[in-house]
Design an enzyme around this catalytic site. Structure first.
Site, mmCIF file in Angstrom:
data_model
loop_
_atom_site.group_PDB
_atom_site.id
_atom_site.type_symbol
_atom_site.label_atom_id
_atom_site.label_comp_id
_atom_site.label_asym_id
_atom_site.label_seq_id
_atom_site.Cartn_x
_atom_site.Cartn_y
_atom_site.Cartn_z
ATOM 1 N N GLU A 86 62.591 -50.070 90.822
ATOM 2 C CA GLU A 86 62.159 -48.834 91.481
ATOM 3 C C GLU A 86 62.792 -48.654 92.864
ATOM 4 O O GLU A 86 62.782 -47.547 93.413
ATOM 5 C CB GLU A 86 60.632 -48.831 91.631
ATOM 6 C CG GLU A 86 59.862 -48.721 90.337
ATOM 7 C CD GLU A 86 59.863 -47.317 89.748
ATOM 8 O OE1 GLU A 86 60.509 -46.426 90.328
ATOM 9 O OE2 GLU A 86 59.233 -47.120 88.702
ATOM 10 N N GLU A 117 58.796 -69.660 79.283
ATOM 11 C CA GLU A 117 58.205 -70.011 80.573
ATOM 12 C C GLU A 117 58.041 -71.515 80.779
ATOM 13 O O GLU A 117 57.640 -71.952 81.856
ATOM 14 C CB GLU A 117 56.833 -69.341 80.722
ATOM 15 C CG GLU A 117 55.771 -69.898 79.789
ATOM 16 C CD GLU A 117 54.418 -69.245 80.049
ATOM 17 O OE1 GLU A 117 53.457 -70.003 80.272
ATOM 18 O OE2 GLU A 117 54.320 -68.011 80.015
#
Length: 304
Positions: A86, A117
């Site tokens: 963004e 992960e």
């Protein structure tokens, strides 16, 4: 019973307020979720000093030519990638300034990548693949505060002398102890046990909003509370740029349109051009001289 040396993360504990979740009506479910969500902003308030410290380091990092990296797995990783993505359209930043890394790569943005992960080595490798260096800042995201992938990234960053911060929802976590700046929010157990896309994800999103917005304000990307450094890449943003320039300068629509054309759509440049009577080149020079701050640039022009 939990092992005292490895206590169960708060995010994995049972929420007593939702034990009967499967017997609730739709209205009861959304009502209790809304009640639990109301706890999140209050839980963030105690960590605001740590958030502000991180903002200051983000600004210092960017001014010294470094970059900011968010790194996480699953929901946490997706939120980091979202916030980083963004920044260019909102603040006209170089895409290199703020980058998001998710365990499992871009595929993991839309798909679960099993075991991604679990590798601390991969966390370190993914930073190295971006040429991460001591001038950069690494911000780890892990709701549990113990994700191996993120621990590996933070450990590597510290090893080469870079500053580190983490955003977790489990105070006293391994990652909190490892990072230079721990931002640890206690949002309590989730409505749905272990579903950290809920309150934990909300807390991380709110903090990321604070970090990127406050850092860009301090970098001169905002005038008053207006997005004066937005990149008008579509019709909506072009219209917003016109409205902002007109609101700040009081110029008529034709003057605003001509100023934006002359400066290639640079909203800040157009504002300073109109307010100080400058050409595009002089306006850019003055903004650069004032670290991108319109108010400071305007004062410098008027005082000379």
């Amino acid at each position: 019973m939990d092992n005292p040396s490895h206590p169960q993360p708060i995010t994995e504990r049972v929420n007593e307020n939702t034990r009967n979740l499967d017997r609730m009506t739709a209205l009861e479910i959304v009502t209790v979720m809304n009640q639990e969500d109301h706890l999140v902003p209050a839980a963030i308030q105690p960590v605001l000093p740590a958030v502000a410290r991180t903002v200051d380091h983000m600004v210092d990092t960017l001014k010294q030519g470094g970059r900011i990296f968010y790194i996480g797995a699953g929901t946490s990783g997706r939120l980091g990638v979202l916030d980083a993505s963004e920044c260019p359209p909102t603040f006209s930043t170089d895409p290199e300034w703020v980058q998001g890394i998710i365990a499992g790569g871009d595929w993991a943005l839309r798909h679960a990548v099993e075991g991604a992960e679990d590798s601390p080595e991969q966390g370190a490798r993914d930073l190295m693949a971006r040429d991460f260096c001591s001038r950069d800042l690494c911000i780890g995201l892990a709701a549990s505060g113990r994700t191996p992938y993120v621990q590996g990234a933070i450990s590597h960053a510290k090893k080469i002398g870079a500053l580190t911060a983490v955003i977790t929802c489990n105070p006293g976590s391994p990652l909190g102890r490892l990072a230079d700046i721990p931002i640890e929010v206690n949002v309590g157990p989730e409505v749905l046990v272990g579903s950290t896309r809920l309150k934990a994800g909300t807390a991380q999103k709110l903090i990321l909003n604070m970090l990127s917005t406050a850092a860009m304000v301090r970098m001169g990307k905002v005038y008053e509370n207006l997005m004066v450094d937005l990149h008008p890449s579509n019709q909506k943003l072009k219209q917003r740029a016109r409205r902002i320039v007109q609101s700040v300068t009081g110029a008529c629509k034709d003057e605003v349109e001509q100023a934006l054309i002359k400066c290639g759509g640079e909203t800040k440049t157009a504002i300073l051009m109109l307010m100080a009577g400058l050409d595009p080149e002089e306006a850019r020079y003055r903004l650069n001289e004032a670290d991108g701050m319109i108010q400071k640039a305007l004062e410098n022009v008027l005082n000379k």
